[in-house]
Design a protein around this motif. Structure first.
Motif, PDB file in Angstrom:
ATOM      1  N   LEU A   1       0.802  -1.219   0.000  1.00 37.80           N
ATOM      2  CA  LEU A   1       0.000   0.000   0.000  1.00 37.80           C
ATOM      3  C   LEU A   1       0.836   1.270   0.000  1.00 37.80           C
ATOM      4  N   TRP A   2       2.007   1.240   0.654  1.00 40.47           N
ATOM      5  CA  TRP A   2       2.811   2.458   0.750  1.00 40.47           C
ATOM      6  C   TRP A   2       3.334   2.933  -0.600  1.00 40.47           C
ATOM      7  N   ILE A   3       3.424   2.027  -1.579  1.00 41.27           N
ATOM      8  CA  ILE A   3       3.977   2.392  -2.886  1.00 41.27           C
ATOM      9  C   ILE A   3       3.055   3.339  -3.657  1.00 41.27           C
ATOM     10  N   PRO A   4       1.778   2.990  -3.913  1.00 40.92           N
ATOM     11  CA  PRO A   4       0.918   3.948  -4.611  1.00 40.92           C
ATOM     12  C   PRO A   4       0.666   5.219  -3.807  1.00 40.92           C
ATOM     13  N   ILE A   5       0.651   5.102  -2.492  1.00 39.04           N
ATOM     14  CA  ILE A   5       0.463   6.292  -1.664  1.00 39.04           C
ATOM     15  C   ILE A   5       1.630   7.252  -1.854  1.00 39.04           C
ATOM     16  N   THR A   6       2.845   6.729  -1.892  1.00 39.60           N
ATOM     17  CA  THR A   6       4.038   7.563  -2.071  1.00 39.60           C
ATOM     18  C   THR A   6       4.057   8.212  -3.444  1.00 39.60           C
ATOM     19  N   ILE A   7       3.708   7.456  -4.477  1.00 43.90           N
ATOM     20  CA  ILE A   7       3.701   8.006  -5.839  1.00 43.90           C
ATOM     21  C   ILE A   7       2.680   9.143  -5.949  1.00 43.90           C
ATOM     22  N   ALA A   8       1.513   8.939  -5.364  1.00 44.18           N
ATOM     23  CA  ALA A   8       0.494   9.989  -5.391  1.00 44.18           C
ATOM     24  C   ALA A   8       0.974  11.223  -4.628  1.00 44.18           C
ATOM     25  N   ALA A   9       1.617  11.009  -3.490  1.00 46.61           N
ATOM     26  CA  ALA A   9       2.126  12.133  -2.697  1.00 46.61           C
ATOM     27  C   ALA A   9       3.195  12.893  -3.464  1.00 46.61           C
ATOM     28  N   ALA A  10       4.053  12.162  -4.199  1.00 53.10           N
ATOM     29  CA  ALA A  10       5.101  12.808  -4.983  1.00 53.10           C
ATOM     30  C   ALA A  10       4.502  13.703  -6.064  1.00 53.10           C
ATOM     31  N   PHE A  11       3.464  13.210  -6.721  1.00 54.93           N
ATOM     32  CA  PHE A  11       2.810  14.014  -7.751  1.00 54.93           C
ATOM     33  C   PHE A  11       2.189  15.280  -7.150  1.00 54.93           C
ATOM     34  N   LEU A  12       1.500  15.126  -6.030  1.00 55.23           N
ATOM     35  CA  LEU A  12       0.858  16.271  -5.394  1.00 55.23           C
ATOM     36  C   LEU A  12       1.888  17.260  -4.864  1.00 55.23           C
ATOM     37  N   GLN A  13       3.014  16.748  -4.378  1.00 53.10           N
ATOM     38  CA  GLN A  13       4.063  17.644  -3.910  1.00 53.10           C
ATOM     39  C   GLN A  13       4.611  18.479  -5.054  1.00 53.10           C
ATOM     40  N   ASN A  14       4.713  17.878  -6.236  1.00 54.85           N
ATOM     41  CA  ASN A  14       5.189  18.619  -7.395  1.00 54.85           C
ATOM     42  C   ASN A  14       4.225  19.739  -7.755  1.00 54.85           C
ATOM     43  N   VAL A  15       2.937  19.448  -7.690  1.00 59.26           N
ATOM     44  CA  VAL A  15       1.930  20.475  -7.957  1.00 59.26           C
ATOM     45  C   VAL A  15       2.046  21.601  -6.939  1.00 59.26           C
TER      46      VAL A  15
ATOM     47  N   ARG B   1      -6.471  33.431  -2.574  1.00 62.70           N
ATOM     48  CA  ARG B   1      -7.104  32.647  -3.645  1.00 62.70           C
ATOM     49  C   ARG B   1      -6.160  31.587  -4.214  1.00 62.70           C
ATOM     50  N   ILE B   2      -4.877  31.904  -4.308  1.00 66.49           N
ATOM     51  CA  ILE B   2      -3.899  30.915  -4.759  1.00 66.49           C
ATOM     52  C   ILE B   2      -3.355  30.130  -3.568  1.00 66.49           C
ATOM     53  N   ALA B   3      -3.154  30.835  -2.455  1.00 69.79           N
ATOM     54  CA  ALA B   3      -2.553  30.206  -1.280  1.00 69.79           C
ATOM     55  C   ALA B   3      -3.401  29.058  -0.749  1.00 69.79           C
ATOM     56  N   VAL B   4      -4.703  29.184  -0.853  1.00 69.82           N
ATOM     57  CA  VAL B   4      -5.561  28.125  -0.323  1.00 69.82           C
ATOM     58  C   VAL B   4      -5.362  26.822  -1.095  1.00 69.82           C
ATOM     59  N   TRP B   5      -5.018  26.931  -2.377  1.00 71.99           N
ATOM     60  CA  TRP B   5      -4.749  25.730  -3.168  1.00 71.99           C
ATOM     61  C   TRP B   5      -3.412  25.113  -2.775  1.00 71.99           C
ATOM     62  N   VAL B   6      -2.449  25.971  -2.445  1.00 65.46           N
ATOM     63  CA  VAL B   6      -1.175  25.455  -1.931  1.00 65.46           C
ATOM     64  C   VAL B   6      -1.424  24.668  -0.652  1.00 65.46           C
ATOM     65  N   GLY B   7      -2.260  25.225   0.222  1.00 58.64           N
ATOM     66  CA  GLY B   7      -2.576  24.541   1.469  1.00 58.64           C
ATOM     67  C   GLY B   7      -3.286  23.220   1.255  1.00 58.64           C
ATOM     68  N   LEU B   8      -4.267  23.215   0.359  1.00 59.87           N
ATOM     69  CA  LEU B   8      -5.035  21.995   0.111  1.00 59.87           C
ATOM     70  C   LEU B   8      -4.166  20.909  -0.514  1.00 59.87           C
ATOM     71  N   VAL B   9      -3.466  21.269  -1.594  1.00 58.63           N
ATOM     72  CA  VAL B   9      -2.622  20.278  -2.269  1.00 58.63           C
ATOM     73  C   VAL B   9      -1.484  19.842  -1.359  1.00 58.63           C
ATOM     74  N   GLY B  10      -0.903  20.807  -0.635  1.00 59.62           N
ATOM     75  CA  GLY B  10       0.209  20.489   0.245  1.00 59.62           C
ATOM     76  C   GLY B  10      -0.176  19.547   1.363  1.00 59.62           C
ATOM     77  N   VAL B  11      -1.309  19.772   1.983  1.00 60.94           N
ATOM     78  CA  VAL B  11      -1.703  18.902   3.092  1.00 60.94           C
ATOM     79  C   VAL B  11      -2.149  17.537   2.585  1.00 60.94           C
ATOM     80  N   THR B  12      -2.681  17.477   1.368  1.00 64.29           N
ATOM     81  CA  THR B  12      -3.031  16.177   0.779  1.00 64.29           C
ATOM     82  C   THR B  12      -1.765  15.373   0.505  1.00 64.29           C
ATOM     83  N   ALA B  13      -0.733  16.036  -0.028  1.00 64.41           N
ATOM     84  CA  ALA B  13       0.550  15.369  -0.238  1.00 64.41           C
ATOM     85  C   ALA B  13       1.143  14.927   1.093  1.00 64.41           C
TER      86      ALA B  13
END
Length: 301
Positions: A3-17, A228-240
């Motif tokens: 399970l940790w493998i797909p979770i890590t890949i998804a987190a890496a993508f979100l961190q890039n965003v 307006r932009i910062a809130v997306w940084v917060g959302l994507v960042g905390v999801t990652a």
């Protein structure tokens, strides 16, 4: 697949965003403001995540303890400084190469994991990490002629040193987060990771808000003005971050952070498609080496 493998890949993508959004904000806020929005706009989402798990899905809240709090605060401070250095690094090189300097983190995470948690890695994992570091070095030298002077400057120049320091702090913070999560005990890995994330982001927000109010009030005001932009940084960042915390609760930090090197693939895509930055053959070779190191880690681990 573990399970940790797909979770890590998804987190890496979100961190890039998230990094792409932070780079966009840095031109408006400066380094401190762009660093703050990751935490200041992230903690409401982290708190909501804990609430959903507890109130919506019935996961019991863990009982905090002193080792948890100390490890969480140490990791939180290390991550603040690491993020500050990484955002500042964008001023020196393009988006792809600038991020690459921080990718020696798996080596340093392995060392911190061994020293702080007593977690060793296999010989094949050490080889994989080494190949990945070579890939990072190739990328860091991609824009310079291949000479001893160029190599030396690439390895000890100011951007490289900032990137290495950022990587060390990220490695330390990741290890501290795993220590904090494990200190909670119990089998509920989702809630342990979420509870740790919630605690850390609230702590980081409080620390940075107090600092900025006293030393850089204009940055705090600017952070609020660009919500307006910062809130997306917060959302994507905390999801990652939720992905990172969950993966590191399930697996050793060194393995998670090594697999996280796949973020470079996403970084190059962002450089070309979003920032319209050109990449050369050396950077591609470095990226291939990093991808190869990830494959070796997953196959031979």
């Amino acid at each position: 697949m573990e399970l940790w493998i797909p979770i890590t890949i998804a987190a890496a993508f979100l961190q890039n965003v998230r990094s792409a959004l932070q780079k966009h904000l840095k031109g408006r806020l400066g380094t401190t403001g762009a660093t703050f929005v990751r935490f200041g706009y992230g903690f409401p989402f982290a708190s909501a995540y804990v609430a959903v798990l507890h109130l919506g899905l019935g996961h019991p809240l863990p009982v905090a303890n002193i080792p948890f709090a100390l490890a969480g605060m140490a990791g939180g401070l290390a991550q603040i400084f690491a993020t500050f250095l990484l955002v500042h690094l964008f001023s020196y090189r393009n988006f792809a190469v600038g991020t690459a300097y921080s990718k020696t983190e798996p080596v340093q995470a392995a060392i911190f994991g061994l020293v702080l948690l007593g977690e060793s890695v296999t010989a094949s994992a050490v080889l994989a990490i080494g190949i990945g570091v070579v890939g990072v070095i190739v990328i860091s030298m991609a824009r310079q002629p291949l000479s001893w002077r160029a190599v030396s400057a690439s390895l000890v120049g100011r951007p490289a040193l900032i990137g290495l320091a950022s990587a060390a702090l990220f490695g330390a913070s990741a290890t501290c987060y795993r220590a904090a999560s494990l200190a909670l005990g119990g089998p509920d890995f989702l809630m342990k990771a979420a509870f740790t994330l919630g605690f850390v982001t609230v702590f980081q927000t409080a620390v940075m808000a107090l600092y900025m109010r006293k030393r850089e009030p204009e940055q705090l005001a600017a952070s609020l003005a660009h919500w307006r932009i910062a809130v997306w940084v917060g959302l994507v960042g905390v999801t990652a971050s939720a992905g990172w915390f969950t993966a590191m609760t399930l697996q050793k930090v060194a393995y998670v952070r090594m697999l996280a090197q796949i973020e470079l693939v996403f970084t190059f895509a962002a450089s070309v498609l979003i920032f319209r930055e050109a990449i050369n053959r050396k950077e591609i070779i470095g990226c291939v080496l990093i991808v190869g190191s990830i494959v070796l880690l997953l196959v031979a681990r």
